[in-house]
Design a protein around this motif. Structure first.
Motif, mmCIF file in Angstrom:
data_model
loop_
_atom_site.group_PDB
_atom_site.id
_atom_site.type_symbol
_atom_site.label_atom_id
_atom_site.label_comp_id
_atom_site.label_asym_id
_atom_site.label_seq_id
_atom_site.Cartn_x
_atom_site.Cartn_y
_atom_site.Cartn_z
ATOM 1 N N ARG A 101 53.308 50.303 -24.605
ATOM 2 C CA ARG A 101 53.799 48.995 -23.821
ATOM 3 C C ARG A 101 52.896 48.784 -22.641
ATOM 4 N NH1 ARG A 101 58.752 45.646 -26.063
ATOM 5 N NH2 ARG A 101 58.789 44.665 -23.565
ATOM 6 N N LEU A 102 53.404 47.801 -22.153
ATOM 7 C CA LEU A 102 52.569 47.014 -21.011
ATOM 8 C C LEU A 102 53.254 47.265 -19.467
ATOM 9 C CD1 LEU A 102 49.799 44.943 -22.495
ATOM 10 C CD2 LEU A 102 49.611 46.409 -21.856
ATOM 11 N N ASP A 103 54.419 46.234 -20.357
ATOM 12 C CA ASP A 103 55.134 46.028 -18.636
ATOM 13 C C ASP A 103 56.204 47.230 -18.167
ATOM 14 O OD1 ASP A 103 57.100 46.037 -20.948
ATOM 15 O OD2 ASP A 103 57.693 43.722 -21.469
ATOM 16 N N ASP B 135 54.438 39.990 -26.622
ATOM 17 C CA ASP B 135 54.944 40.085 -26.871
ATOM 18 C C ASP B 135 55.315 41.745 -26.053
ATOM 19 O OD1 ASP B 135 53.530 42.007 -27.898
ATOM 20 O OD2 ASP B 135 53.965 42.406 -29.747
ATOM 21 N N GLY B 136 53.948 42.247 -25.314
ATOM 22 C CA GLY B 136 54.675 43.432 -24.334
ATOM 23 C C GLY B 136 53.510 44.642 -24.630
ATOM 24 N N PHE B 137 52.924 44.373 -25.834
ATOM 25 C CA PHE B 137 52.188 45.683 -25.818
ATOM 26 C C PHE B 137 50.923 45.384 -26.182
ATOM 27 C CE2 PHE B 137 56.425 46.414 -27.932
ATOM 28 C CZ PHE B 137 56.756 48.057 -27.930
ATOM 29 N N ILE B 138 50.017 46.474 -26.475
ATOM 30 C CA ILE B 138 48.735 46.393 -26.581
ATOM 31 C C ILE B 138 48.341 47.162 -28.403
ATOM 32 C CG2 ILE B 138 48.357 48.414 -25.110
ATOM 33 C CD1 ILE B 138 45.244 47.872 -24.559
ATOM 34 N N TYR B 139 47.524 46.811 -28.821
ATOM 35 C CA TYR B 139 47.095 47.087 -30.346
ATOM 36 C C TYR B 139 46.123 47.264 -30.147
ATOM 37 C CZ TYR B 139 51.797 45.075 -30.988
ATOM 38 O OH TYR B 139 53.140 44.979 -30.675
ATOM 39 N N ASP C 15 45.311 57.160 -27.509
ATOM 40 C CA ASP C 15 46.922 57.863 -27.212
ATOM 41 C C ASP C 15 48.060 58.049 -26.366
ATOM 42 O OD1 ASP C 15 45.991 59.397 -30.399
ATOM 43 O OD2 ASP C 15 45.707 60.911 -29.080
ATOM 44 N N LYS C 16 47.049 57.492 -25.598
ATOM 45 C CA LYS C 16 47.792 57.025 -23.977
ATOM 46 C C LYS C 16 47.115 56.151 -23.576
ATOM 47 C CE LYS C 16 45.883 60.688 -21.375
ATOM 48 N NZ LYS C 16 46.341 61.607 -19.828
ATOM 49 N N LEU C 17 47.971 55.387 -22.662
ATOM 50 C CA LEU C 17 47.597 54.104 -21.530
ATOM 51 C C LEU C 17 47.526 54.790 -20.368
ATOM 52 C CD1 LEU C 17 46.706 51.179 -21.367
ATOM 53 C CD2 LEU C 17 48.841 50.318 -21.619
ATOM 54 N N LEU D 208 47.061 48.288 -13.522
ATOM 55 C CA LEU D 208 45.363 48.087 -13.719
ATOM 56 C C LEU D 208 46.292 49.679 -14.529
ATOM 57 C CD1 LEU D 208 43.824 47.880 -10.170
ATOM 58 C CD2 LEU D 208 44.407 46.276 -12.772
ATOM 59 N N PHE D 209 45.449 49.715 -16.164
ATOM 60 C CA PHE D 209 45.542 50.714 -16.930
ATOM 61 C C PHE D 209 43.825 51.056 -17.607
ATOM 62 C CE2 PHE D 209 49.301 48.148 -17.639
ATOM 63 C CZ PHE D 209 50.143 49.020 -17.547
#
Length: 486
Positions: free
Chosen positions: A353-355, A330-334, A43-45, A36-37
């Motif tokens: 990157r999410l994964d 692709d494993g990213f959030i934009y 700037d940061k996740l 969970l994010f």
């Protein structure tokens, strides 16, 4: 966005990605865990929780609370409801077929199977209603309004054409059927008020918006003309002014929901004036199909993604300013900037990157320990877990967004009507049969909470005592729940 049966980037181990109901949080399921994010910074996740477990193909979080619903590929017919801060499983249900989608709001939890839908009371997880014999829905396509006063469920009413069935999950009755498209449905989304529904078909060229519950068409947007595409997701902004649509192409379209300004009509006084007026009224001379194309609105703003052909899910959120968020296979959030005044091309601000894998091109992933940062996305949550909701609304108001004020969970659940649990479905549903035989697991007795007078101090003003209010906090978050297993 369920990726279990979809082609994805070979470098990503994602199985599921989805935003929570107000786009303040992101849930990610992978082949080895779920995360969970918090979506409070460009700037940061910030990772607020991680749980190493089996392959998670569905994980849905209830707003910014600690309640999550998860489904694994190992047991695709079993739904687990967990309290992630405590790291405890509250209950689980087993169904007769694979769970394709789970939707939550502060009143209801919906479980979608291929040919049936289960309506649970989120207060105690009891099955209030079962909609059986629905048209084949292999993707589990459905949408649940997050508004307590307009608590509607939308799902395909046909597998051949784009019909939408609207169902009232409070009164447990069918409301209306909307003939939205000629082709089968591909995407559905309610706005925050539950009074608008956006739809897209498998053809993917036209996005339509209907008023709910009457089903009147309000807007029609042209996504494209030259080619048919697969619409991946639709999402409204908090104020229902903007609507974004993502597809399997490299373009995300943002439409603005505004009625055209009426211009004063003047009768022409010359022959050329009459001719000009006739030429400006194509409806009188052109086929209706051509007229529709000419009158459909085009995109207000556009996002150009760095990929094409990958499944993705989009959102419109306020992170300091209006942003367009796209989480992809692709494993990213934009994260893109959106100019709410002029629109146009949206600028890429950051990608994360999410994964859990490292990547030099990533904007950076800030992973915190589950215990130390579990409350990062919570805010100062009080009764009803409204802390983070109120903060989000404040940011929206600062940026010109004006969503309706969020009600506390206590006021939402306290006034819910009593429903006969054995009532028959008003839409294609015979009398409800018992689910798979259930048993009570007494190991979870410490999680069973009685919503008694002690909870009434957390009730919203004007709510009478003794209504068994449910408070949404870290200590007593959810009420009596039983474990239902095969």
């Amino acid at each position: 966005m369920n990726l279990a049966n979809q082609p994805s980037d070979s470098n990503s181990n994602l199985l599921f990605v989805n935003f929570n109901q107000d786009y303040t949080s992101l849930a990610v399921g992978t082949k080895t865990s779920y995360r969970l994010f918090s979506l409070t910074s460009v700037d940061k996740l910030e990772q607020i929780y991680e749980h190493d477990s089996e392959d998670i193909c569905i994980v849905e979080r209830l707003f910014s609370s600690s309640l999550v619903a998860v489904v694994s590929l190992t047991a695709p017919r079993k739904l687990k409801v967990c309290h992630f801060k405590k790291g405890t499983e509250i209950c689980n249900y087993s169904y007769s077929n694979t769970i394709l989608a789970v939707k939550l709001n502060r009143k209801r939890l919906i479980v979608a199977l291929e040919e049936s839908l289960y309506v649970h009371n989120i207060r105690d997880m009891k099955v209030l209603h079962t909609i059986r014999d629905t048209p084949p829905n292999p993707l589990g396509l459905c949408a649940l309004s997050i508004n307590n006063d307009n608590c509607y469920l939308a799902y395909p009413g046909s597998s051949q054409i784009g019909e939408v069935q609207i169902f009232d999950t409070v009164n447990l009755q069918a409301v209306t059927m909307i003939s939205a498209h000629n082709s089968p449905l591909a995407a559905l989304a309610f706005d925050t008020s539950g009074t608008k529904l956006a739809t897209a078909s498998e053809k993917g060229t036209v996005i339509r918006v209907f008023s709910i519950p009457d089903g009147k068409k309000l807007f029609e947007f042209r996504r494209g003309v030259k080619r048919c595409v697969s619409i991946n997701s639709l999402a409204f902004s908090a104020d229902s002014i903007f609507l974004c649509a993502s597809s399997n192409t490299e373009t995300v379209h943002i439409f603005k929901l505004e009625l055209p300004k009426e211009k004063p009509t003047e009768e022409p006084s010359t022959w050329m004036g009459y001719l000009g007026k006739a030429l400006m009224t194509p409806a009188n001379y052109l086929p209706s199909q051509v007229t529709e194309v000419l009158t459909q609105d085009r995109a207000f703003a556009i996002v150009k993604l760095p990929f094409s052909g990958l499944k993705n899910v989009c959102a419109l959120a306020n992170i300091s300013k209006p942003r367009v968020l796209v989480a992809a296979a692709d494993g990213f959030i934009y994260i893109y900037n959106l100019d709410p005044t002029d629109g146009g091309d949206c600028t890429l601000l950051k990608q994360h990157r999410l994964d859990g894998q490292t990547d030099a091109g990533s904007g950076g992933l800030v992973g915190a320990t589950a215990g130390g940062s579990a409350g990062a996305g919570e805010g100062a949550a009080g009764a009803g877990g409204a802390g983070s909701d109120d903060q989000s609304d404040g940011e929206q108001a600062a940026m010109g967004y004006s969503p309706a004020p969020a009600k506390t969970f206590a006021s939402a659940t306290g006034g819910s009507r009593n429903v006969d649990l054995l009532s028959s479905s008003p839409h294609r549903s015979p009398a409800r049969e018992p689910m798979i035989p259930s048993t009570v697991d007494h190991r979870h007795d410490e999680l069973l909470v009685t919503a008694d007078a002690d909870d009434n101090q957390f009730a919203a003003p004007g709510i009478a005592a003794g209504l068994n209010q449910l408070r949404l906090d870290d200590d007593n978050e959810f009420p009596p729940m039983m474990q239902h297993t095969e």
